[in-house]
Design a protein around this motif. Structure first.
Motif, short mmCIF file in Angstrom:
data_model
loop_
_atom_site.label_atom_id
_atom_site.label_comp_id
_atom_site.label_asym_id
_atom_site.label_seq_id
_atom_site.Cartn_x
_atom_site.Cartn_y
_atom_site.Cartn_z
N TYR A 1 0.83 -1.20 0.00
CA TYR A 1 0.00 0.00 0.00
C TYR A 1 0.87 1.26 0.00
N ASP A 2 1.87 1.28 0.88
CA ASP A 2 2.76 2.44 0.95
C ASP A 2 3.51 2.66 -0.36
N THR A 3 4.01 1.58 -0.94
CA THR A 3 4.73 1.67 -2.21
C THR A 3 3.82 2.18 -3.32
N LEU A 4 2.58 1.67 -3.36
CA LEU A 4 1.62 2.10 -4.37
C LEU A 4 1.25 3.57 -4.18
N ALA A 5 0.99 3.98 -2.95
CA ALA A 5 0.62 5.37 -2.69
C ALA A 5 1.75 6.32 -3.11
N THR A 6 2.97 5.94 -2.82
CA THR A 6 4.13 6.76 -3.21
C THR A 6 4.24 6.86 -4.72
N ALA A 7 4.04 5.74 -5.41
CA ALA A 7 4.13 5.72 -6.87
C ALA A 7 3.02 6.55 -7.51
N ILE A 8 1.81 6.50 -6.96
CA ILE A 8 0.70 7.31 -7.48
C ILE A 8 1.03 8.79 -7.31
N ASP A 9 1.56 9.15 -6.15
CA ASP A 9 1.98 10.54 -5.93
C ASP A 9 3.07 10.94 -6.91
N GLN A 10 4.02 10.05 -7.15
CA GLN A 10 5.13 10.32 -8.06
C GLN A 10 4.62 10.52 -9.50
N ALA A 11 3.64 9.72 -9.90
CA ALA A 11 3.07 9.84 -11.25
C ALA A 11 2.34 11.17 -11.42
N GLY A 12 1.76 11.66 -10.36
CA GLY A 12 1.04 12.93 -10.41
C GLY A 12 -0.38 12.76 -10.91
N PRO A 13 -1.23 13.76 -10.67
CA PRO A 13 -2.64 13.64 -11.03
C PRO A 13 -2.89 13.47 -12.53
N GLU A 14 -1.99 14.02 -13.36
CA GLU A 14 -2.19 13.92 -14.81
C GLU A 14 -1.90 12.52 -15.34
N LYS A 15 -1.04 11.78 -14.66
CA LYS A 15 -0.61 10.48 -15.19
C LYS A 15 -0.97 9.31 -14.28
N SER A 16 -1.69 9.56 -13.18
CA SER A 16 -1.97 8.48 -12.23
C SER A 16 -2.84 7.38 -12.84
N GLN A 17 -3.84 7.77 -13.67
CA GLN A 17 -4.67 6.74 -14.29
C GLN A 17 -3.87 5.88 -15.26
N LEU A 18 -3.03 6.49 -16.05
CA LEU A 18 -2.18 5.75 -16.98
C LEU A 18 -1.25 4.81 -16.20
N PHE A 19 -0.66 5.32 -15.13
CA PHE A 19 0.20 4.48 -14.29
C PHE A 19 -0.56 3.27 -13.77
N LEU A 20 -1.78 3.47 -13.26
CA LEU A 20 -2.54 2.36 -12.68
C LEU A 20 -2.93 1.33 -13.74
N VAL A 21 -3.25 1.79 -14.95
CA VAL A 21 -3.56 0.84 -16.04
C VAL A 21 -2.32 0.02 -16.39
N LYS A 22 -1.18 0.69 -16.52
CA LYS A 22 0.06 -0.03 -16.83
C LYS A 22 0.39 -1.03 -15.73
#
Length: 64
Positions: A17-38
């Motif tokens: 969970y912590d790793t995922l939350a950090t990665a979502i923050d790192q991707a930023g709001p513009e790219k978080s959906q793309l990151f999650l799909v990948k």
């Protein structure tokens, strides 16, 4: 949910969970959906079972 016997412990899930939350923050709001799909596609490929992946999707959609 999953048919594998390699379930994570509670501390393991907290780490994920912590790793995922950090990665979502790192991707930023513009790219978080793309990151999650990948990420989902990479994990589906690693899982190797489309039916189990579909069941995981159905479980994740519950109670949103």
């Amino acid at each position: 949910m999953s048919t594998t016997s390699h379930a994570l412990s509670i501390p393991g899930l907290e780490t994920v969970y912590d790793t995922l939350a950090t990665a979502i923050d790192q991707a930023g709001p513009e790219k978080s959906q793309l990151f999650l799909v990948k990420l989902a596609l990479l994990n589906a490929n690693a899982l190797g079972d489309a039916d189990v992946f579909a069941a995981h999707i159905a479980s994740a959609l519950q109670d949103l």
